[in-house]
Design a protein around this motif. Structure first.
Motif, mmCIF file in Angstrom:
data_model
loop_
_atom_site.group_PDB
_atom_site.id
_atom_site.type_symbol
_atom_site.label_atom_id
_atom_site.label_comp_id
_atom_site.label_asym_id
_atom_site.label_seq_id
_atom_site.Cartn_x
_atom_site.Cartn_y
_atom_site.Cartn_z
ATOM 1 N N ASP A 5 51.263 30.913 47.513
ATOM 2 C CA ASP A 5 51.697 32.297 47.705
ATOM 3 C C ASP A 5 51.450 32.669 49.169
ATOM 4 N N THR A 6 51.711 33.928 49.484
ATOM 5 C CA THR A 6 51.577 34.341 50.894
ATOM 6 C C THR A 6 50.168 34.064 51.421
ATOM 7 N N ALA A 41 56.839 33.824 48.623
ATOM 8 C CA ALA A 41 55.757 33.435 49.538
ATOM 9 C C ALA A 41 56.298 33.229 50.953
ATOM 10 N N HIS A 42 57.598 32.974 51.045
ATOM 11 C CA HIS A 42 58.165 32.614 52.345
ATOM 12 C C HIS A 42 58.680 33.807 53.146
ATOM 13 N N ASN A 43 58.501 35.020 52.605
ATOM 14 C CA ASN A 43 58.944 36.202 53.366
ATOM 15 C C ASN A 43 58.325 36.229 54.762
ATOM 16 N N VAL A 44 57.072 35.798 54.856
ATOM 17 C CA VAL A 44 56.392 35.846 56.157
ATOM 18 C C VAL A 44 57.054 34.927 57.187
#
Ligand SMILES: Nc1ncnc2c1ncn2[C@@H]1O[C@H](COP(=O)(O)OP(=O)(O)OP(=O)(O)O)[C@@H](O)[C@H]1O
Length: 345
Positions: free
Chosen positions: A117-118, A179-182
């Motif tokens: 996750d993030t 999780a990959h938004n960052v």
């Protein structure tokens, strides 16, 4: 069905035993040297790895391998994250690691899975540090305060962007797309936000040398988690297919000590099965089968002494190598696989 004489595969070439022990000795020494150098360079719990320590060993470079590696490194020079997509066991990870090693920057390795996750990417609070402060400033009055200071621990992505490392994110499509938004702002604005972190240093400016190589299995990429388009738009995708026969032979040869004819047979069989079966038969299967053949010598025709093995042994080895991939593993499924393999051989 072929008769007995034609089923015996004549294997010419060098004797294996003496070569093998010498080569194993060399390998053991190299492995020790590698571990020793890793131990010396390891920096606490840091996810940073020295690039020299991650060069795949053995790593074969034929024209096909070099061309792909140069494409990857070319895109990295052009400041593009590279997504390697291809079937299981075709050589994506080996390529990614060799391209990362070639850059000479520290490497951060990440494995995608459901649990990522993030926080697993960016970092998290690792509990608080408690301490007590006694205030006796005013005589006769004592005030005791308990202070809890939060301890933040950076995870691999934060370390990689700050240090200008090459991030190798293996099986990236297995992780939850949320999780990959960052990653969006990392690739778009050169800034990594660390959600959950308080204070002025909540975001990190991405180091100019930071680069990313991601790998995905093509079937999973299409099927497991659909990653968001906005992110995929920011990568270039390099498709890695199975190598040509000569490259596969070189790869197998680099992993085992077997005569050239045996290696040729293993690779030919692998390529035939790849076309004939519905399951994925990658280069890894060829390497594993060759390792099996170098151990399971036919009792009548010892492969190392007499230079021959037969189709039954070849079939048995490939059945074992491929059995884990078939949907059911009951006796009937295995029998069917055995028949298919025997027919193809
Ligand atoms: N250039 C190479 N030199 C030597 N061995 C190689 C090379 N490329 C691939 N291999 C070997 O082939 C096998 C498969 O390679 P690798 O693990 O890189 O494939 P992959 O595509 O990443 O597989 P997966 O999809 O299962 O992660 C491994 O045993 C690896 O060591």
């Amino acid at each position: 069905m072929a008769d007995d004489a034609s089923r015996k595969r004549k294997v010419r070439g060098r004797k294996i035993r003496s070569d093998r022990s010498q080569k194993e000795g060399r390998r053991a020494k190299k492995e020790l040297a590698r571990k020793a150098s890793n131990a010396g360079k390891k920096n606490g719990d840091s996810p940073l790895t020295d690039p020299a320590a991650i060069t795949p060993e053995p790593f074969v470079e034929t024209d096909a391998v070099t061309a792909l590696r140069e494409r990857i490194n070319g895109w990295l020079k052009a400041e593009q994250p590279v997504h390697l997509i291809g079937p299981t066991g075709c050589g994506k990870t080996a390529l990614a690691l060799s391209a990362a090693a070639e850059r000479g920057r520290p490497v951060v390795w990440l494995n995608g899975d459901e649990a990522v996750d993030t926080a697993a990417l960016v970092g998290d609070h690792a509990g608080g540090e408690r301490y007590k402060e006694d205030d006796r400033f005013v005589s006769g009055v004592s005030k005791r305060t308990e202070i809890v200071r939060e301890r933040w621990v950076d995870n691999p992505l934060s370390v990689a962007v700050r240090e200008g490392a090459t991030l190798v994110y293996n099986e990236f499509s297995r992780s939850d797309p949320a999780a990959h938004n960052v990653l969006l702002s990392v690739f778009e604005e050169g800034v990594l936000e660390r959600p959950g972190k308080r204070g002025e240093d909540r975001s990190i400016n991405v180091h100019p040398e930071f680069r990313a190589i991601l790998t995905s299995n093509d079937a999973e990429y299409a099927g497991v988690h659909k990653q968001q388009d906005a992110l995929l738009d920011r990568f270039v995708g390099v498709y890695v297919n199975y190598y040509d026969a000569e490259t596969e032979r070189e790869i197998v040869r680099s992993h085992v000590d077997l005569p050239d004819d045996t290696i040729e047979t293993v690779v030919d069989t692998t390529r035939t099965l790849r076309d004939a079966l519905e399951i994925v038969v990658g280069t890894r299967a060829a390497v594993t089968a060759a390792k099996g053949l170098s151990v399971f010598e036919n009792p009548e025709t010892d492969a190392s002494e007499n230079g021959a093995f037969d189709d039954d042994l070849l079939t048995a080895v490939f059945v074992d190598v491929l059995a884990p991939k078939i949907a059911g593993q009951g006796p009937e499924d295995i029998a069917q696989l055995r028949t298919q393999i025997a027919d193809s051989i």
